[in-house]
Structure formats: structure tokens, C-alpha cells
Write an enzyme that holds these catalytic residues in place. Structure first.
Site, PDB file in Angstrom:
ATOM      1  CD  GLU A  39      -1.273   2.334   2.065  1.00 55.23           C
ATOM      2  OE1 GLU A  39      -1.593   3.498   1.728  1.00 55.23           O
ATOM      3  OE2 GLU A  39      -0.473   2.083   2.979  1.00 55.23           O
ATOM      4  CG  ASP A  43      -0.296   6.957  -1.266  1.00 49.47           C
ATOM      5  OD1 ASP A  43      -1.425   7.363  -1.573  1.00 49.47           O
ATOM      6  OD2 ASP A  43       0.585   7.696  -0.779  1.00 49.47           O
ATOM      7  CG  ASP A 110      -5.032   1.425   3.673  1.00 53.27           C
ATOM      8  OD1 ASP A 110      -4.971   2.543   3.124  1.00 53.27           O
ATOM      9  OD2 ASP A 110      -5.016   1.267   4.904  1.00 53.27           O
ATOM     10  CD  GLU A 113      -3.903   4.324  -1.600  1.00 53.41           C
ATOM     11  OE1 GLU A 113      -3.262   4.052  -0.560  1.00 53.41           O
ATOM     12  OE2 GLU A 113      -4.349   5.466  -1.842  1.00 53.41           O
TER      13      GLU A 113
END
Length: 226
Positions: A39, A43, A110, A113
């Protein structure tokens, strides 16, 4: 069975089952094998790909405007709402990971991502773009043009267009206060889009609403409100 479902559900077909499994593993009480590291990477990849797209799409936008545009596209709420609307099967599969997981919006974001991060490691930029382009459509990019245009001569119309294109809602206006003598009143009004608002005053209700709309649009340009 979960990995088979994931291969059928998500837009990218992973070569590494280990990466896919890691992206779909929720944190346990011990051990580091879960989606959190992916994650972190996903991101950053999402931010990078959208930053490049906006940089090319809006050559006249300054840094602050580009930052706002990116926030509107990749904020947690935006990603969650878009995935829920476009791909409810994603959220259903993610929710099936744990009986207590359903409705946990942050964890769902999360994992999405993390899947982007896993795709980046598994198949490079093109693989990650498969996820990103599925979530953020060309019309989402184009709808942000309203933030590039200044000054705003019709702020209520601009806010209406922006709210409709980005969130499929209409702005709301509330008169909060009226002060002063009858022949020279001062109105205080709020312009509201979802849970965001700006407050301004004017010599008439119409003027106060327009001033509030302008202030809200200016805040959207300058601050990380979403």
C-alpha cells in the site's frame, strides 16, 4: 479460491501469486506479511501516474492547482466512491477477506492501493496503469478544467458545473444570518458541496451566495480540502 476470484475480478492478471496474495492479506497481530508495505508503494505509484497525467493535460495550471486536482482524484474518499460505483465486485471480494472487514472503508482503499503497488512490481508501469486507468477515467481528468480557469465571473454556475461533474450532486446554499436595517441589510450565506462549505456575506441574498460559491472554489484551488 480467493486468488482465482481475484484474477477474474481485477483488471490486471498477476504473474506472481505471492504478490497478489500479499496485497490481499490483512494485518494480523504478528508478522509483517500483509498489504501495508505494498500500500505504501501503491500510494506513491498512484500519485506519480496521476501527477504526470495532470501535468500534461493542464499545461497552464500552477503547482497549487495541480496539487488540488490530484487530491480530488486520488483522495481516499474519491478512490472508494469510484471503485464502489464502477466496480462493486472489487469491494465485495475485498470484504470477503474477513468477516469483520466489510464496511471498513480505509482498509478497502489501502488494499486497492496495495494492488496497484503489487502490479507495479509484477508488471511494471503498464501493469500499474491498468489499475489506475480503470479507476480514474478520462472524463474525470477533463472535469477538472473548471479549476484552471480564473477569474470566475459566474461562481455559482462554476460551482454547479464542478459539483455535478465531479460528485454528481448539486451545491446547496443556506442563509445563516441577516443583519442591519431593512434598507441596507447584510446577508451571511454558506455554499455547501457534500460536507465542505464556505461562508461569505453580501448586500443581497444573491450576492452572498455568489461570494460564498467563489470562496469555496478558491479554497478548492488553494487547499487540500478533499
Amino acid at each position: 479460491m480467493l486468488l482465482e476470484d481475484a484474477h477474474q475480478t481485477f483488471p490486471y492478471q498477476f504473474k506472481s501469486k505471492d504478490l497478489l496474495q500479499e496485497a490481499l492479506t490483512i494485518p494480523a497481530t504478528n508478522g509483517n506479511y500483509n498489504y501495508q508495505r505494498l500500500e505504501f508503494l501503491g500510494d506513491a505509484v498512484l500519485q506519480l501516474l496521476i501527477s504526470e497525467t495532470l501535468y500534461i493535460a493542464y499545461p497552464r495550471a500552477d503547482e497549487g492547482t495541480l496539487t488540488l486536482m490530484r487530491k480530488l482524484l486520488v483522495s481516499g474518499d474519491a478512490i472508494y466512491q469510484r471503485s464502489a460505483r464502477l466496480y462493486p465486485q472489487w469491494n465485495q471480494l475485498i470484504a470477503s477477506l474477513n468477516t469483520n472487514f466489510q464496511g471498513n472503508k480505509k482498509a478497502t482503499i489501502d488494499i486497492i492501493e496495495a494492488l496497484i503497488g503489487a502490479a507495479w512490481l509484477d508488471g511494471g508501469r503498464a501493469a500499474a496503469e491498468t489499475f489506475v486507468s480503470a479507476l480514474i477515467l478520462p472524463e474525470d481528468i477533463q472535469a477538472l478544467h473548471i479549476l484552471e480557469n480564473a477569474p470566475l465571473t459566474n461562481p455559482k454556475g462554476a460551482l454547479q458545473e464542478f459539483a455535478q461533474k465531479r460528485f454528481q450532486v448539486d451545491p446547496r446554499y443556506e442563509c445563516r444570518k441577516q443583519e442591519g436595517p431593512k434598507h441596507k441589510p447584510t446577508f451571511t450565506c454558506a455554499a455547501i458541496v457534500l460536507d465542505k462549505e464556505a461562508i461569505a456575506t453580501g448586500a443581497s441574498l444573491k450576492e452572498a451566495e455568489a461570494n460564498a460559491a467563489l470562496q469555496l472554489l478558491q479554497q478548492l484551488r488553494q487547499q487540500d480540502l478533499f
